[in-house]
Design a protein around this motif. Structure first.
Motif, PDB file in Angstrom:
ATOM      1  N   GLN A  12       0.826  -1.211   0.000  1.00 51.69           N
ATOM      2  CA  GLN A  12       0.000   0.000   0.000  1.00 51.69           C
ATOM      3  C   GLN A  12       0.863   1.265   0.000  1.00 51.69           C
ATOM      4  OE1 GLN A  12      -2.960  -0.079   3.040  1.00 51.69           O
ATOM      5  NE2 GLN A  12      -3.799   1.936   2.545  1.00 51.69           N
ATOM      6  N   ASP A  13       2.050   1.219   0.639  1.00 50.95           N
ATOM      7  CA  ASP A  13       2.904   2.396   0.661  1.00 50.95           C
ATOM      8  C   ASP A  13       3.383   2.761  -0.739  1.00 50.95           C
ATOM      9  OD1 ASP A  13       2.647   2.577   3.380  1.00 50.95           O
ATOM     10  OD2 ASP A  13       4.491   1.494   3.824  1.00 50.95           O
ATOM     11  N   LYS A  14       3.787   1.735  -1.525  1.00 49.06           N
ATOM     12  CA  LYS A  14       4.243   2.009  -2.889  1.00 49.06           C
ATOM     13  C   LYS A  14       3.090   2.579  -3.715  1.00 49.06           C
ATOM     14  CE  LYS A  14       8.475   0.289  -2.563  1.00 49.06           C
ATOM     15  NZ  LYS A  14       8.461  -0.163  -1.178  1.00 49.06           N
ATOM     16  N   ALA A  15       1.898   2.034  -3.513  1.00 48.02           N
ATOM     17  CA  ALA A  15       0.738   2.538  -4.260  1.00 48.02           C
ATOM     18  C   ALA A  15       0.425   3.977  -3.856  1.00 48.02           C
ATOM     19  CB  ALA A  15      -0.476   1.637  -4.019  1.00 48.02           C
ATOM     20  N   ALA A  16       0.564   4.294  -2.571  1.00 45.23           N
ATOM     21  CA  ALA A  16       0.282   5.657  -2.111  1.00 45.23           C
ATOM     22  C   ALA A  16       1.241   6.665  -2.742  1.00 45.23           C
ATOM     23  CB  ALA A  16       0.377   5.721  -0.581  1.00 45.23           C
ATOM     24  N   VAL A  17       2.504   6.263  -2.914  1.00 47.16           N
ATOM     25  CA  VAL A  17       3.479   7.149  -3.559  1.00 47.16           C
ATOM     26  C   VAL A  17       3.065   7.417  -5.005  1.00 47.16           C
ATOM     27  CG1 VAL A  17       5.862   7.337  -4.363  1.00 47.16           C
ATOM     28  CG2 VAL A  17       5.385   6.455  -2.070  1.00 47.16           C
ATOM     29  N   ILE A  18       2.626   6.369  -5.706  1.00 44.74           N
ATOM     30  CA  ILE A  18       2.204   6.534  -7.101  1.00 44.74           C
ATOM     31  C   ILE A  18       0.971   7.430  -7.185  1.00 44.74           C
ATOM     32  CG2 ILE A  18       1.313   5.302  -9.100  1.00 44.74           C
ATOM     33  CD1 ILE A  18       4.302   4.975  -8.663  1.00 44.74           C
ATOM     34  N   VAL A  19       0.019   7.233  -6.267  1.00 45.03           N
ATOM     35  CA  VAL A  19      -1.185   8.061  -6.265  1.00 45.03           C
ATOM     36  C   VAL A  19      -0.818   9.530  -6.050  1.00 45.03           C
ATOM     37  CG1 VAL A  19      -3.314   8.557  -5.007  1.00 45.03           C
ATOM     38  CG2 VAL A  19      -2.720   6.193  -5.546  1.00 45.03           C
ATOM     39  N   SER A  20       0.137   9.772  -5.148  1.00 42.98           N
ATOM     40  CA  SER A  20       0.580  11.148  -4.908  1.00 42.98           C
ATOM     41  C   SER A  20       1.201  11.754  -6.165  1.00 42.98           C
ATOM     42  CB  SER A  20       1.593  11.160  -3.759  1.00 42.98           C
ATOM     43  OG  SER A  20       2.081  12.459  -3.534  1.00 42.98           O
ATOM     44  N   ASP A  31     -10.509   9.946 -10.535  1.00 45.73           N
ATOM     45  CA  ASP A  31     -10.185   9.053 -11.642  1.00 45.73           C
ATOM     46  C   ASP A  31      -9.217   7.952 -11.227  1.00 45.73           C
ATOM     47  OD1 ASP A  31     -11.785  10.519 -13.357  1.00 45.73           O
ATOM     48  OD2 ASP A  31     -10.145  11.855 -13.967  1.00 45.73           O
ATOM     49  N   ILE A  32      -8.905   7.883  -9.939  1.00 50.49           N
ATOM     50  CA  ILE A  32      -7.925   6.908  -9.449  1.00 50.49           C
ATOM     51  C   ILE A  32      -8.611   5.967  -8.460  1.00 50.49           C
ATOM     52  CG2 ILE A  32      -5.702   6.598  -8.294  1.00 50.49           C
ATOM     53  CD1 ILE A  32      -5.087   9.535  -9.005  1.00 50.49           C
ATOM     54  N   ASP A  33      -8.476   4.649  -8.681  1.00 46.47           N
ATOM     55  CA  ASP A  33      -8.965   3.631  -7.757  1.00 46.47           C
ATOM     56  C   ASP A  33      -7.786   2.881  -7.169  1.00 46.47           C
ATOM     57  OD1 ASP A  33     -11.569   4.265  -8.279  1.00 46.47           O
ATOM     58  OD2 ASP A  33     -11.833   2.734  -9.824  1.00 46.47           O
ATOM     59  N   VAL A  34      -7.847   2.616  -5.861  1.00 45.51           N
ATOM     60  CA  VAL A  34      -6.812   1.823  -5.193  1.00 45.51           C
ATOM     61  C   VAL A  34      -7.495   0.698  -4.427  1.00 45.51           C
ATOM     62  CG1 VAL A  34      -4.896   1.820  -3.569  1.00 45.51           C
ATOM     63  CG2 VAL A  34      -5.318   3.838  -4.972  1.00 45.51           C
ATOM     64  N   TYR A  35      -7.106  -0.554  -4.691  1.00 49.80           N
ATOM     65  CA  TYR A  35      -7.643  -1.722  -4.008  1.00 49.80           C
ATOM     66  C   TYR A  35      -6.568  -2.302  -3.091  1.00 49.80           C
ATOM     67  CZ  TYR A  35     -11.239  -1.570  -7.669  1.00 49.80           C
ATOM     68  OH  TYR A  35     -12.244  -1.192  -8.520  1.00 49.80           O
ATOM     69  N   THR A  36      -6.893  -2.410  -1.799  1.00 50.70           N
ATOM     70  CA  THR A  36      -5.926  -2.920  -0.827  1.00 50.70           C
ATOM     71  C   THR A  36      -6.373  -4.225  -0.169  1.00 50.70           C
ATOM     72  OG1 THR A  36      -6.932  -1.552   0.918  1.00 50.70           O
ATOM     73  CG2 THR A  36      -5.083  -0.606  -0.314  1.00 50.70           C
ATOM     74  N   ASP A  37      -7.661  -4.568  -0.237  1.00 50.29           N
ATOM     75  CA  ASP A  37      -8.173  -5.842   0.254  1.00 50.29           C
ATOM     76  C   ASP A  37      -9.063  -6.426  -0.832  1.00 50.29           C
ATOM     77  OD1 ASP A  37      -6.984  -5.804   2.823  1.00 50.29           O
ATOM     78  OD2 ASP A  37      -8.503  -4.365   3.475  1.00 50.29           O
ATOM     79  N   VAL A  38      -9.320  -7.714  -0.762  1.00 52.42           N
ATOM     80  CA  VAL A  38     -10.048  -8.360  -1.857  1.00 52.42           C
ATOM     81  C   VAL A  38     -11.251  -9.138  -1.351  1.00 52.42           C
ATOM     82  CG1 VAL A  38      -8.054  -8.562  -3.359  1.00 52.42           C
ATOM     83  CG2 VAL A  38      -8.534 -10.374  -1.728  1.00 52.42           C
ATOM     84  N   LEU A 120     -10.254   2.722  -2.309  1.00 55.02           N
ATOM     85  CA  LEU A 120      -9.994   4.138  -2.096  1.00 55.02           C
ATOM     86  C   LEU A 120     -10.236   4.844  -3.410  1.00 55.02           C
ATOM     87  CD1 LEU A 120      -6.674   3.883  -0.085  1.00 55.02           C
ATOM     88  CD2 LEU A 120      -9.016   3.900   0.762  1.00 55.02           C
ATOM     89  N   GLY A 121     -11.221   5.703  -3.462  1.00 54.24           N
ATOM     90  CA  GLY A 121     -11.550   6.358  -4.723  1.00 54.24           C
ATOM     91  C   GLY A 121     -12.842   5.799  -5.278  1.00 54.24           C
ATOM     92  N   THR A 122     -13.269   6.322  -6.402  1.00 56.22           N
ATOM     93  CA  THR A 122     -14.532   5.921  -6.996  1.00 56.22           C
ATOM     94  C   THR A 122     -14.277   5.417  -8.398  1.00 56.22           C
ATOM     95  OG1 THR A 122     -15.669   7.602  -5.720  1.00 56.22           O
ATOM     96  CG2 THR A 122     -16.833   6.693  -7.614  1.00 56.22           C
ATOM     97  N   ALA A 123     -14.703   4.202  -8.713  1.00 54.83           N
ATOM     98  CA  ALA A 123     -14.497   3.653 -10.050  1.00 54.83           C
ATOM     99  C   ALA A 123     -15.424   4.361 -11.025  1.00 54.83           C
ATOM    100  CB  ALA A 123     -14.776   2.153 -10.053  1.00 54.83           C
TER     101      ALA A 123
END
Length: 282
Positions: A12-20, A31-38, A120-123
């Motif tokens: 999740q930390d690497k994804a948070a950096v990319i989102v930033s 326009d950005i969706d982040v999935y951390t659990d399935v 996190l975010g809206t598809a």
């Protein structure tokens, strides 16, 4: 045409950096969706977006193993810029991950082993997993392209280092002059006159009677000196302020990136009955 790029990251930390980085580049957070659990919701979302069921399971397995899935909706002309931002630290190759998981005995995603879904975010409606159009799908996480009747272009990019100059402040010197007073003393010799009138008794014959018996006036003026003060300003020292410029050579070190493309040709070679494999780096 709207496209969506999907990437799987280590955590999740690497994804948070990319989102930033995406937000800093002007990509809207909506326009950005982040999935951390399935759960089944993740697979259903990807399936509804047009991602093949097997790839949706692979993405879900990657998230179940601690990864984070980032999906970005963008216009077609922004795809290259978005891919350049997503191609950052922590990006996982989906094909390599599936190969490693199968070597451990993984045979496909089992929805019964997962918990809830955290998004996190809206598809955005109408988008698909990976980099897609209605006629084909590209998955940035696995670097695979389902070709249809159009060309897919992978840009080969190389950065160049440009070093410029700018003025920066290095502090300043401020010189302030002020007037101060100090007491001084000087000694001067002054002359002072005094008139003394003395009457003294005498007894002598008068020689000239006519001269003695006439009116006379004698005046004596007293004078004295007094101190007169004058001042003269003299320059005793000069404070000179000047700037001197000197040139120096500084070595600037940084890193530049470039894109390397590996081409694997796994087509059957006609007339030989064998499968040829060629690795070519561009």
């Amino acid at each position: 045409m709207t496209k969506t790029v999907t990437c799987l990251y280590q955590d999740q930390d690497k994804a948070a950096v990319i989102v930033s980085r995406l937000e800093q580049a002007g990509i809207s957070r909506s326009d950005i969706d982040v999935y951390t659990d399935v759960s089944g919701d993740l697979i259903d979302d990807l399936d509804d977006a047009g991602v093949p069921r097997s790839d949706a399971h692979a993405y879900a397995e990657g998230v179940r193993r601690g990864g984070s899935l980032v999906a970005v909706e963008c216009d077609e002309e922004e795809v290259d810029r978005v891919i350049g931002i997503l191609d950052g630290e922590g990006l996982l190759d989906l094909d390599e991950q599936q190969t490693a998981w199968r070597s451990e005995g993984w045979q496909g995603y089992d929805a019964s082993t997962s918990g809830g879904t955290s998004r996190l975010g809206t598809a955005a409606a109408g988008t698909t997993g990976g980099l897609t159009e209605t006629s084909g799908t590209t998955y940035a996480g696995s670097d695979r392209t389902d070709m249809s009747d159009r060309d897919e272009v992978i840009p080969v990019v190389e950065e160049e280092l440009h070093v410029g100059k700018r003025d920066v402040g290095g502090g300043r010197v401020r010189i302030h002059s002020r007037v101060v007073e100090r007491p001084v003393q000087e000694q001067v010799s002054l002359r002072e006159e005094r008139v003394h009138v003395e009457r003294r008794p005498v007894d002598r014959p008068l020689g000239d009677a006519d001269e003695a018996f006439r009116d006379r006036t004698i005046e004596a003026e007293e004078r004295r000196e007094e101190a007169v003060v004058s001042k003269e300003a003299r320059v005793t020292e000069e404070v000179v302020v000047r700037k001197e410029a000197e040139h120096r050579t500084e070595t600037v070190s940084d890193t530049v990136r470039r894109t390397e493309v590996d081409v694997e040709d796994e087509r059957n070679i006609q007339g030989t009955g064998t499968t040829g494999s060629t690795d070519r780096k561009v």
